[in-house]
Design an enzyme around this catalytic site. Structure first.
Site, PDB file in Angstrom:
ATOM      1  N   HIS A  19      39.998  36.110  28.244  1.00  0.00           N
ATOM      2  CA  HIS A  19      41.159  36.580  27.485  1.00  0.00           C
ATOM      3  C   HIS A  19      41.848  35.407  26.779  1.00  0.00           C
ATOM      4  O   HIS A  19      42.208  35.500  25.601  1.00  0.00           O
ATOM      5  CB  HIS A  19      42.190  37.246  28.412  1.00  0.00           C
ATOM      6  CG  HIS A  19      41.735  38.530  29.051  1.00  0.00           C
ATOM      7  ND1 HIS A  19      41.835  38.764  30.401  1.00  0.00           N
ATOM      8  CD2 HIS A  19      41.206  39.657  28.522  1.00  0.00           C
ATOM      9  CE1 HIS A  19      41.380  39.981  30.679  1.00  0.00           C
ATOM     10  NE2 HIS A  19      40.992  40.538  29.560  1.00  0.00           N
ATOM     11  N   LYS A  43      45.374  53.112  40.458  1.00  0.00           N
ATOM     12  CA  LYS A  43      45.641  52.667  41.832  1.00  0.00           C
ATOM     13  C   LYS A  43      44.787  51.456  42.181  1.00  0.00           C
ATOM     14  O   LYS A  43      45.002  50.786  43.159  1.00  0.00           O
ATOM     15  CB  LYS A  43      45.350  53.805  42.810  1.00  0.00           C
ATOM     16  CG  LYS A  43      46.315  54.958  42.684  1.00  0.00           C
ATOM     17  CD  LYS A  43      46.317  55.795  43.966  1.00  0.00           C
ATOM     18  CE  LYS A  43      47.263  56.970  43.862  1.00  0.00           C
ATOM     19  NZ  LYS A  43      46.768  58.008  42.933  1.00  0.00           N
ATOM     20  N   ARG A  91      31.835  41.362  23.798  1.00  0.00           N
ATOM     21  CA  ARG A  91      30.968  40.484  24.560  1.00  0.00           C
ATOM     22  C   ARG A  91      29.518  40.904  24.425  1.00  0.00           C
ATOM     23  O   ARG A  91      28.644  40.092  24.198  1.00  0.00           O
ATOM     24  CB  ARG A  91      31.366  40.507  26.049  1.00  0.00           C
ATOM     25  CG  ARG A  91      32.682  39.847  26.328  1.00  0.00           C
ATOM     26  CD  ARG A  91      33.288  40.315  27.609  1.00  0.00           C
ATOM     27  NE  ARG A  91      33.702  41.701  27.513  1.00  0.00           N
ATOM     28  CZ  ARG A  91      34.530  42.299  28.340  1.00  0.00           C
ATOM     29  NH1 ARG A  91      34.999  41.644  29.386  1.00  0.00           N
ATOM     30  NH2 ARG A  91      34.872  43.546  28.158  1.00  0.00           N
ATOM     31  N   SER A 129      37.209  41.611  33.562  1.00  0.00           N
ATOM     32  CA  SER A 129      38.153  41.821  34.652  1.00  0.00           C
ATOM     33  C   SER A 129      37.551  42.760  35.699  1.00  0.00           C
ATOM     34  O   SER A 129      37.813  42.620  36.895  1.00  0.00           O
ATOM     35  CB  SER A 129      39.459  42.400  34.109  1.00  0.00           C
ATOM     36  OG  SER A 129      40.064  41.490  33.237  1.00  0.00           O
TER      37      SER A 129
HETATM   38  P1  ADP Z   1      38.222  43.780  30.585  1.00  0.00           P
HETATM   39  O1  ADP Z   1      38.494  42.311  30.646  1.00  0.00           O
HETATM   40  O2  ADP Z   1      37.829  44.341  31.904  1.00  0.00           O
HETATM   41  O3  ADP Z   1      37.252  44.183  29.505  1.00  0.00           O
HETATM   42  P2  ADP Z   1      40.779  44.315  29.270  1.00  0.00           P
HETATM   43  O4  ADP Z   1      41.334  45.676  28.952  1.00  0.00           O
HETATM   44  O5  ADP Z   1      41.724  43.386  29.920  1.00  0.00           O
HETATM   45  O6  ADP Z   1      39.566  44.535  30.228  1.00  0.00           O
HETATM   46  O7  ADP Z   1      40.232  43.679  27.939  1.00  0.00           O
HETATM   47  C1  ADP Z   1      41.034  43.599  26.791  1.00  0.00           C
HETATM   48  C2  ADP Z   1      40.228  43.162  25.611  1.00  0.00           C
HETATM   49  O8  ADP Z   1      39.778  41.837  25.844  1.00  0.00           O
HETATM   50  C3  ADP Z   1      38.971  43.986  25.334  1.00  0.00           C
HETATM   51  O9  ADP Z   1      38.777  44.051  23.937  1.00  0.00           O
HETATM   52  C4  ADP Z   1      37.883  43.195  25.951  1.00  0.00           C
HETATM   53  O10 ADP Z   1      36.649  43.422  25.292  1.00  0.00           O
HETATM   54  C5  ADP Z   1      38.382  41.785  25.676  1.00  0.00           C
HETATM   55  N1  ADP Z   1      37.833  40.825  26.622  1.00  0.00           N
HETATM   56  C6  ADP Z   1      37.986  40.805  27.952  1.00  0.00           C
HETATM   57  N2  ADP Z   1      37.307  39.774  28.512  1.00  0.00           N
HETATM   58  C7  ADP Z   1      36.709  39.138  27.469  1.00  0.00           C
HETATM   59  C8  ADP Z   1      35.838  38.004  27.365  1.00  0.00           C
HETATM   60  N3  ADP Z   1      35.413  37.349  28.432  1.00  0.00           N
HETATM   61  N4  ADP Z   1      35.425  37.675  26.138  1.00  0.00           N
HETATM   62  C9  ADP Z   1      35.816  38.375  25.046  1.00  0.00           C
HETATM   63  N5  ADP Z   1      36.599  39.432  25.067  1.00  0.00           N
HETATM   64  C10 ADP Z   1      37.048  39.818  26.266  1.00  0.00           C
END
Ligand code: ADP
Length: 162
Positions: A19, A43, A91, A129
């Site tokens: 992120h 939850k 990704r 995540s």
């Molecule tokens: P998750 O990390 O489980 O995908 P999130 O809802 O927190 O869930 O993700 C928010 C956004 O950040 C999404 O567009 C997701 O594709 C992107 N994202 C999350 N982790 C990464 C990463 N390692 N590289 C690129 N984009 C990411």
């Protein structure tokens, strides 16, 4: 800070180095970014929305980044902010299919809002995540995937529950 023109929504549960990589790239491209934590009632959440906001604010404090939360439709939140660009990370091909559907649905809901995609550094191209939660539940070592304060909070929690 100038008002961000780009909104990066997500659950950020937990905030990962992937992120943060995306946020840094967004700042480089757009000058500033608003990160918006979705309030969902899962939850299975590791951290409360307040904790996620705190982590994000602490990690991005030195950058032109605004951190907010929202409930309901992301496009409505963007519109209320006068923001016309949503930012998402891609990704894998699986991400693309899901993100494509979501972007098209959002376009139906709000034709004036577009979605832009950024690819992370290859170091984080596999990091999610959801997988962090699974590794955490199985007791695996997460230090290399997380900002130090998020890792410390998880370690402290593990100690309390054991
Ligand atoms: P998750 O990390 O489980 O995908 P999130 O809802 O927190 O869930 O993700 C928010 C956004 O950040 C999404 O567009 C997701 O594709 C992107 N994202 C999350 N982790 C990464 C990463 N390692 N590289 C690129 N984009 C990411």
């Amino acid at each position: 800070m100038i008002e961000p023109r780009v909104l990066y929504p997500g659950s950020f549960d937990p905030l990962t180095l992937g992120h943060l990589d995306l946020i840094q790239r967004a700042v480089a491209l757009f000058g500033s970014v608003e990160v918006a934590v979705a309030e969902n009632s899962s939850k299975l959440a590791l951290f409360s929305v307040e904790e996620r906001l705190e982590f994000l604010r602490a990690e991005t404090g030195a950058m032109p980044v605004k951190v907010e939360h929202f409930r309901g439709l992301v496009v409505e939140h963007a519109r209320a902010r006068g923001i016309a660009i949503l930012l998402r990370g891609i990704r894998t091909v699986t991400d693309f299919e899901y993100e494509y559907q979501m972007a098209m649905t959002n376009r139906q809901l709000a034709p004036d809002v577009d979605t832009a995609f950024i690819m992370p550094s290859e170091d984080y191209a596999y990091l999610s995540s959801r997988l962090i939660k699974e590794v955490y539940a199985a007791g695996g070592e997460l230090r290399r995937f997380l900002p130090e304060r998020v890792h410390a909070a998880l370690t402290a929690r593990l100690r309390r529950t054991n």
